[in-house]
Design a protein around this motif. Structure first.
Motif, PDB file in Angstrom:
ATOM      1  N   ASP A 204       8.448  27.789  26.687  1.00  0.00           N
ATOM      2  CA  ASP A 204       9.766  28.354  26.500  1.00  0.00           C
ATOM      3  C   ASP A 204      11.025  27.080  26.712  1.00  0.00           C
ATOM      4  OD1 ASP A 204      12.255  30.171  26.608  1.00  0.00           O
ATOM      5  OD2 ASP A 204      11.788  31.218  28.346  1.00  0.00           O
ATOM      6  N   TYR A 205      12.234  27.454  26.668  1.00  0.00           N
ATOM      7  CA  TYR A 205      13.213  26.327  26.624  1.00  0.00           C
ATOM      8  C   TYR A 205      14.232  26.726  27.692  1.00  0.00           C
ATOM      9  CZ  TYR A 205      11.071  24.140  22.451  1.00  0.00           C
ATOM     10  OH  TYR A 205      10.199  23.733  21.661  1.00  0.00           O
ATOM     11  N   PHE A 206      14.948  25.878  28.300  1.00  0.00           N
ATOM     12  CA  PHE A 206      16.026  25.846  29.184  1.00  0.00           C
ATOM     13  C   PHE A 206      17.376  24.720  28.826  1.00  0.00           C
ATOM     14  CE2 PHE A 206      18.579  24.868  32.936  1.00  0.00           C
ATOM     15  CZ  PHE A 206      18.834  26.039  33.392  1.00  0.00           C
ATOM     16  N   THR A 207      18.274  25.474  28.555  1.00  0.00           N
ATOM     17  CA  THR A 207      19.537  24.484  28.401  1.00  0.00           C
ATOM     18  C   THR A 207      20.370  24.367  29.541  1.00  0.00           C
ATOM     19  OG1 THR A 207      19.747  25.447  26.264  1.00  0.00           O
ATOM     20  CG2 THR A 207      21.619  24.383  26.855  1.00  0.00           C
ATOM     21  N   THR A 208      20.553  23.103  30.003  1.00  0.00           N
ATOM     22  CA  THR A 208      21.143  22.653  30.942  1.00  0.00           C
ATOM     23  C   THR A 208      22.629  22.745  31.003  1.00  0.00           C
ATOM     24  OG1 THR A 208      21.563  20.219  30.673  1.00  0.00           O
ATOM     25  CG2 THR A 208      19.173  20.718  31.558  1.00  0.00           C
ATOM     26  N   THR A 209      23.289  22.629  32.044  1.00  0.00           N
ATOM     27  CA  THR A 209      24.777  22.793  32.181  1.00  0.00           C
ATOM     28  C   THR A 209      25.259  21.730  31.041  1.00  0.00           C
ATOM     29  OG1 THR A 209      24.610  23.590  34.482  1.00  0.00           O
ATOM     30  CG2 THR A 209      26.829  22.625  33.424  1.00  0.00           C
ATOM     31  N   SER A 210      25.009  20.515  30.797  1.00  0.00           N
ATOM     32  CA  SER A 210      25.499  19.618  30.016  1.00  0.00           C
ATOM     33  C   SER A 210      24.976  19.846  28.777  1.00  0.00           C
ATOM     34  CB  SER A 210      24.981  18.250  30.667  1.00  0.00           C
ATOM     35  OG  SER A 210      23.759  17.843  30.393  1.00  0.00           O
ATOM     36  N   GLY A 211      24.154  20.577  28.288  1.00  0.00           N
ATOM     37  CA  GLY A 211      23.605  21.053  27.205  1.00  0.00           C
ATOM     38  C   GLY A 211      22.425  20.281  26.520  1.00  0.00           C
ATOM     39  N   ARG A 212      21.792  19.921  27.496  1.00  0.00           N
ATOM     40  CA  ARG A 212      20.394  19.164  27.027  1.00  0.00           C
ATOM     41  C   ARG A 212      19.233  20.569  27.093  1.00  0.00           C
ATOM     42  NH1 ARG A 212      18.153  16.886  31.089  1.00  0.00           N
ATOM     43  NH2 ARG A 212      16.509  15.976  29.596  1.00  0.00           N
ATOM     44  N   LYS A 213      18.585  20.345  26.125  1.00  0.00           N
ATOM     45  CA  LYS A 213      17.427  21.454  26.104  1.00  0.00           C
ATOM     46  C   LYS A 213      16.208  21.003  26.334  1.00  0.00           C
ATOM     47  CE  LYS A 213      15.843  24.680  22.559  1.00  0.00           C
ATOM     48  NZ  LYS A 213      15.989  25.139  21.060  1.00  0.00           N
ATOM     49  N   VAL A 214      15.544  21.447  27.396  1.00  0.00           N
ATOM     50  CA  VAL A 214      14.242  21.180  28.127  1.00  0.00           C
ATOM     51  C   VAL A 214      13.254  22.132  27.728  1.00  0.00           C
ATOM     52  CG1 VAL A 214      13.137  20.803  30.605  1.00  0.00           C
ATOM     53  CG2 VAL A 214      15.655  20.391  30.153  1.00  0.00           C
ATOM     54  N   LYS A 215      12.108  21.638  27.478  1.00  0.00           N
ATOM     55  CA  LYS A 215      10.972  22.309  27.140  1.00  0.00           C
ATOM     56  C   LYS A 215      10.345  22.671  28.267  1.00  0.00           C
ATOM     57  CE  LYS A 215       6.857  22.611  23.961  1.00  0.00           C
ATOM     58  NZ  LYS A 215       6.410  21.856  22.803  1.00  0.00           N
ATOM     59  N   LEU A 216       9.908  23.980  28.579  1.00  0.00           N
ATOM     60  CA  LEU A 216       9.149  24.359  29.780  1.00  0.00           C
ATOM     61  C   LEU A 216       7.680  24.867  29.238  1.00  0.00           C
ATOM     62  CD1 LEU A 216      11.831  26.710  31.445  1.00  0.00           C
ATOM     63  CD2 LEU A 216      11.416  24.137  31.519  1.00  0.00           C
ATOM     64  N   GLN A 217       6.873  24.551  30.119  1.00  0.00           N
ATOM     65  CA  GLN A 217       5.437  24.857  29.556  1.00  0.00           C
ATOM     66  C   GLN A 217       4.604  24.985  31.023  1.00  0.00           C
ATOM     67  OE1 GLN A 217       4.526  21.104  27.580  1.00  0.00           O
ATOM     68  NE2 GLN A 217       4.161  22.276  25.917  1.00  0.00           N
ATOM     69  N   ILE A 218       3.687  26.281  30.657  1.00  0.00           N
ATOM     70  CA  ILE A 218       3.079  26.578  31.824  1.00  0.00           C
ATOM     71  C   ILE A 218       1.488  26.563  31.205  1.00  0.00           C
ATOM     72  CG2 ILE A 218       2.181  28.376  33.664  1.00  0.00           C
ATOM     73  CD1 ILE A 218       5.230  28.945  34.016  1.00  0.00           C
ATOM     74  N   PHE A 219       0.739  25.931  32.096  1.00  0.00           N
ATOM     75  CA  PHE A 219      -0.836  25.830  31.137  1.00  0.00           C
ATOM     76  C   PHE A 219      -1.808  26.566  32.282  1.00  0.00           C
ATOM     77  CE2 PHE A 219       1.481  22.143  29.810  1.00  0.00           C
ATOM     78  CZ  PHE A 219       0.960  21.974  28.273  1.00  0.00           C
ATOM     79  N   THR A 220      -2.659  27.276  31.544  1.00  0.00           N
ATOM     80  CA  THR A 220      -3.539  27.781  32.395  1.00  0.00           C
ATOM     81  C   THR A 220      -4.756  28.296  31.342  1.00  0.00           C
ATOM     82  OG1 THR A 220      -4.117  29.802  33.886  1.00  0.00           O
ATOM     83  CG2 THR A 220      -2.922  30.266  32.015  1.00  0.00           C
ATOM     84  N   GLU A 221      -5.861  28.900  31.911  1.00  0.00           N
ATOM     85  CA  GLU A 221      -6.696  29.310  31.093  1.00  0.00           C
ATOM     86  C   GLU A 221      -6.531  30.517  30.140  1.00  0.00           C
ATOM     87  OE1 GLU A 221     -11.093  29.421  33.340  1.00  0.00           O
ATOM     88  OE2 GLU A 221      -9.739  29.618  34.768  1.00  0.00           O
ATOM     89  N   GLU A 222      -7.082  30.363  28.930  1.00  0.00           N
ATOM     90  CA  GLU A 222      -6.463  31.539  28.109  1.00  0.00           C
ATOM     91  C   GLU A 222      -6.446  32.958  28.658  1.00  0.00           C
ATOM     92  OE1 GLU A 222      -7.391  32.584  23.404  1.00  0.00           O
ATOM     93  OE2 GLU A 222      -8.955  31.560  24.570  1.00  0.00           O
ATOM     94  N   LYS A 223      -7.642  33.334  29.541  1.00  0.00           N
ATOM     95  CA  LYS A 223      -7.547  34.956  29.913  1.00  0.00           C
ATOM     96  C   LYS A 223      -6.535  34.874  30.888  1.00  0.00           C
ATOM     97  CE  LYS A 223     -10.680  33.422  34.064  1.00  0.00           C
ATOM     98  NZ  LYS A 223     -11.796  33.612  34.712  1.00  0.00           N
ATOM     99  N   ASN A 224      -5.899  33.767  31.413  1.00  0.00           N
ATOM    100  CA  ASN A 224      -4.679  34.233  32.414  1.00  0.00           C
ATOM    101  C   ASN A 224      -3.259  33.820  31.700  1.00  0.00           C
ATOM    102  OD1 ASN A 224      -6.537  34.921  34.691  1.00  0.00           O
ATOM    103  ND2 ASN A 224      -6.956  32.697  34.825  1.00  0.00           N
ATOM    104  N   ILE A 225      -3.338  33.679  30.427  1.00  0.00           N
ATOM    105  CA  ILE A 225      -1.852  33.157  29.785  1.00  0.00           C
ATOM    106  C   ILE A 225      -1.014  34.341  29.989  1.00  0.00           C
ATOM    107  CG2 ILE A 225      -2.583  33.858  27.633  1.00  0.00           C
ATOM    108  CD1 ILE A 225      -0.748  30.721  28.851  1.00  0.00           C
ATOM    109  N   TYR A 226      -1.287  35.796  30.003  1.00  0.00           N
ATOM    110  CA  TYR A 226      -0.548  36.962  30.179  1.00  0.00           C
ATOM    111  C   TYR A 226       0.226  36.818  31.348  1.00  0.00           C
ATOM    112  CZ  TYR A 226      -3.945  39.695  32.825  1.00  0.00           C
ATOM    113  OH  TYR A 226      -4.483  40.086  33.695  1.00  0.00           O
ATOM    114  N   LYS A 227      -0.514  36.315  32.415  1.00  0.00           N
ATOM    115  CA  LYS A 227      -0.021  36.478  33.764  1.00  0.00           C
ATOM    116  C   LYS A 227       0.982  34.898  34.233  1.00  0.00           C
ATOM    117  CE  LYS A 227      -4.027  36.697  35.986  1.00  0.00           C
ATOM    118  NZ  LYS A 227      -4.954  37.187  37.258  1.00  0.00           N
TER     119      LYS A 227
END
Length: 877
Positions: A204-227
């Motif tokens: 996902d992405y988050f745009t900061t107050t100053s307008g910077r676009k930050v990439k957000l990533q959560i890593f886990t085993e494939e079976k748990n990605i829906y959680k």
């Protein structure tokens, strides 16, 4: 006795480092049993440390040294020497490049410190002193360096992660792959992180107050990605909240979170790459309870907030641990309070503090928020440092007000960005920003123990003057017999006969903060026709015990009328403690047990009040736990506590069965599951009512629990029903539910941990025999901290009656488990031994039997420093 007594480290002995490390280049060639680590360090003499060229001391534990070179010139064995837990290198120039190669064994690393394997995934945990298990390095928080990390591994691994931003990747000649990461911010080694595994990612992405676009990533085993959705939403909420409340933006291009099954802590705030215990990331309505969702939100926030309160501004030495942890716990508590029920959040936090931290203050491991000494720093990741440290920050917030506190935090971050600082620096920033002095307040950092406020009052009817006299004291703690007066903010209101808040001063304020700074101090309020009733320590404005002679009638009045929600709950707790104390006395004297009628009346009134927040109603209806009753007792009579609480619970369940059933039926409405404060509150009250109803063990009440267990579409309701059946249904019905639940969820690690914990905590089925069967169950793994906490911790810390059986078998069991754990994971072993350390407070035969268990551990030999410190201090007279 242990083979070698660990050294004691003292705050007074702190010295600035002789050398600084400007740049750290690391290369890892990952192999399960023989990972090669190459380090290149740009080192220079610290100009602030004096003249001359003393030896360079590098920490290192469980490392196979292969080679050392300075400026590409190999060193012979005469140029360095091995020292305890490291090496000492002779130096002949003030600036140089140091190159070291060593090998480590991640597969054999069961301590889960340094680099280790979890379900085939490489991961690290370097706080507090884990980096020295990776390579030779000056492993101390005041040495901050810019890290560049290259990871070389098989192409079977889909992700190779480290701190900062990715700057290069490619294939090696042997067709393995490599990825290089560069962290532009200098950091201490404890914030280093590495992860390599076959993982899937939620982006996902988050745009900061100053307008910077930050990439957000959560890593886990494939079976748990829906959680991972809830964790991702929580992260975005935390990022926005930190911008709005503290003005802090995120500073890298990417923020990564990795879920790991084997982890000693909840999570770790490594710069840009947070590594989390899977239980603190993964959640879905079918697999996580409401409490689990809220815990994830809080911990995600906590670790993100560390980016500034811990990473950008870090700590000078480990004695200052609360500098980052106390401040950040306060921040995450406020974040959770803003997003949920502020009153309930405060009640939950204070309950934890009173039951566990107050006990810590009264035990052999009592220490100040900023300790004076330690043998093993891992033993000081305590509730005193975290939760009491948070309360110390909260008191500054109370004294300065929200605007003053924000000014202080802004100055703190601006003044110390990129620095390693102390608790003193934090308080000084608060002082300078607000032009105040907090000299006496600093005692909260240096004095251990829980202060007690004895409050008396006097009303001069003729002159309309009401006087409060406050006497403060603090009991002796190890190494501190005498205590100086604390600076204590005592928030209060005064109520008239109708329960209205009285005006306290000329500004029209109905609430004030008294600054208690002397051993005895009086405060006067004027203009009253009748004697008011004090509402003391509103919002729990200080981590103290308070003694005021409230009558039963006054507590009932406060429960109904007090405008401070926390104190309404607190009055209910005081009333319950009084009733339970009476029952204990009657039991010890062999008299007839009779529950205080006022308690039944109060609970009934609360149940019938549909205007109160259901979550608050649920909190008020909770009888104090056996452990909290023990903490209230000068001498702990375990048998009397168990009998008294069981009798009170049974009496309340029978007397209020009609009201409980009506409230349960009204709330037991099937609707889509939602994580919002209103629905969470309603589920909490519904399940509180269900558990009370099942205490009666009638066929009707157990049928309600069975029906809820059968049809529940979310884990909150499913787990609550299972808990009711485990504790109150007959063997056949309970065992059927236990087996059915396991068959459905045996492939889900977090749900299995919940299942194990419910059985081990059951006062009916959590007997030692049951727990011994659980540790033989295929789902249990002594190397997995979560499983240890669920089964062993669930029994010893959550099953008061069974653990404290008069034959001492529970104590002997714990001693055996601690001895086994210490050989695998000393940190977890030290956490589990804590219930035995309070043996001196128990009456009868329990105290000597607990002491025998401690001595068994001490006499087992080859103890880690972690266990030696806790056990030796506990046995000392």
């Amino acid at each position: 006795m242990p083979d070698a007594k660990p050294n004691t480290i003292y705050l007074k002995d702190y010295r600035i480092p002789d050398y600084l490390v400007d740049n750290t280049h690391l290369q890892f060639e990952l192999k399960p049993k023989a990972t090669l680590v190459k380090s290149q360090l740009k080192i220079r003499r610290n100009p602030a440390a004096g003249v001359g060229l003393p030896p360079l001391l590098l920490d290192g534990v469980d490392l196979e040294l292969l080679s050392i070179a300075i400026d590409s010139m190999p060193l012979s064995s005469e140029d360095y020497e091995e020292i305890p837990q490291g090496i000492s290198i002779s130096v002949d120039k003030p600036e140089f490049h140091l190159e070291i190669q060593n090998r480590i064994n991640p597969e054999g690393n069961t301590s889960l410190e340094g680099l280790y394997l979890s379900n085939g995934m490489y991961c690290t945990q370097c706080e507090a002193e884990g980096f020295r298990k990776i390579t030779f390095y000056p492993d101390r928080p005041d040495i901050m360096s810019k890290f560049t990390t290259t990871i070389v591994a098989s192409k079977n691994y889909s992700v190779l992660l480290s701190n900062g931003n990715e700057i290069d990747r490619g294939l090696c000649k042997d067709e393995s792959q490599y990825v290089t990461w560069e962290d532009p911010f200098a950091k201490p080694a404890y914030l280093f992180a590495l992860v390599a595994g076959d993982l899937k990612c939620l982006d996902d992405y988050f745009t900061t107050t100053s307008g910077r676009k930050v990439k957000l990533q959560i890593f886990t085993e494939e079976k748990n990605i829906y959680k991972c959705d809830h964790a991702l939403r929580s992260l975005k909420n935390a990022m926005r909240w930190d911008e709005e409340v503290y003005g802090r933006e995120y500073d890298l291009d990417t923020f990564m979170v990795v879920a790991v099954d084997h982890f000693n802590m909840g999570a770790m705030e490594n710069k840009g790459l947070n590594i989390f215990n899977s239980a603190c990331v993964l959640a879905s309505p079918e697999t996580a309870t409401d409490a689990g969702f809220q815990r994830i939100e809080s911990i995600i926030g906590h670790e993100y907030f560390h980016n500034w309160s811990g990473n950008r501004v870090t700590l000078r030495d480990w004695f200052q641990l609360s500098l980052k942890e106390g401040f950040t716990v306060f921040r995450d508590a406020e974040f959770s309070a803003d997003l949920n029920s502020r009153a309930v959040k405060r009640i939950e936090d204070v309950s934890l503090l009173r039951i566990n931290q107050f006990a810590e203050d009264a035990g052999p491991m009592a220490h100040p928020v900023r300790p004076d000494s330690y043998m093993e720093i891992s033993n000081f990741y305590t509730l005193t440092v975290y939760e009491k440290g948070s309360e110390v920050v909260r008191m500054i917030h109370t004294l300065l007000g929200p605007e003053g506190f924000r000014k202080g935090s802004d100055l703190y971050f601006e003044r110390h960005d990129g620095c390693a600082v102390t608790c003193e620096d934090f308080v000084t920033a608060m002082e300078d920003a607000n032009q105040v002095k907090l000299v006496q307040f600093r005692r909260w950092y240096s004095q251990a123990g829980t202060p007690k406020l004895n409050v008396t009052d006097y009303f001069d009817e003729k002159r309309g003057i009401y006087r409060l006299t406050v006497r403060q004291s603090c009991p002796p703690t190890p190494g501190q017999k005498e205590k100086h007066p604390f600076h204590i903010p005592l928030k209060l209101g005064l109520l008239d006969k109708g329960g209205n808040d009285l005006i306290l001063d000329g500004t029209g304020s109905t609430q004030c903060v008294l600054e208690v700074t002397e051993s005895e101090q009086s405060f006067e309020f004027t203009g009253f026709e009748n004697k008011p009733l004090p509402s003391l320590l509103r919002g729990f404005s200080a981590p103290v015990k308070i003694d005021y002679p409230y009558s039963v009638e006054q507590l009932l009045f406060l429960m109904s009328k007090d405008t401070d929600t926390f104190n309404r709950w607190n009055a209910s707790q005081r009333l319950a403690f009084m009733a339970l104390s009476d029952l204990q006395q009657a039991y010890r004297k062999g008299g007839t047990l009779q529950l205080q009628p006022g308690l039944i009346k109060a609970y009934k009134r609360v149940l019938l009040n549909r205007d109160l927040d259901p979550a608050l109603v649920a909190e008020i209806l909770q009888l104090p736990s056996e452990q909290s009753i023990a903490e209230e007792s000068a001498c702990i009579d375990a048998e009397a506590i168990v009998v008294a609480r069981k009798f009170a619970l049974q009496t309340l369940a029978e007397a209020l069965s009609g009201e409980l059933r009506a409230r349960y039926i009204a709330l037991n409405v099937r609707k889509p599951y939602s994580i919002n404060a209103k629905d969470i509150a309603e589920r909490k009250l519904k399940n509180t009512c269900l558990l009370y109803l099942c205490v009666t063990e009638t066929a009707d009440s157990l049928a309600l629990a069975q029906a809820q267990f059968d049809i529940a579409s979310n884990m909150t309701d499913k787990a609550a029903a299972l808990n009711a059946l485990i504790n109150h249904a007959g063997d056949r019905q309970a065992n059927a539910a236990i087996e059915q639940f396991y068959r459905r969820w045996k492939e889900d690690a977090q749900v299995v941990e919940l299942w194990l914990g419910q059985q081990s905590r059951s006062c009916r089925r959590g007997s030692l025999k049951t727990v011994e069967k659980l540790i033989q169950h295929p789902a249990f793994d002594l190397k997995n901290p979560n499983r240890v906490r669920a089964v062993i911790g669930g029994f010893t810390k959550g099953n008061f009656s069974q653990f404290h059986m008069s034959d001492g078998s529970g104590f002997e069991f714990l001693a055996e488990q601690v001895i086994a754990l210490d050989k695998l994971n000393p940190q977890i072993a030290a956490q589990q031994v804590i219930p035995l350390t309070r043996w001196k407070r128990y009456t009868g035969d329990l105290a000597p039997k607990m002491k025998i268990a401690l001595k068994k551990i001490m006499d087992s030999g080859n103890l880690s420093g972690d266990i030696y410190e806790v056990v030796s201090k506990s046995l000392s007279e």
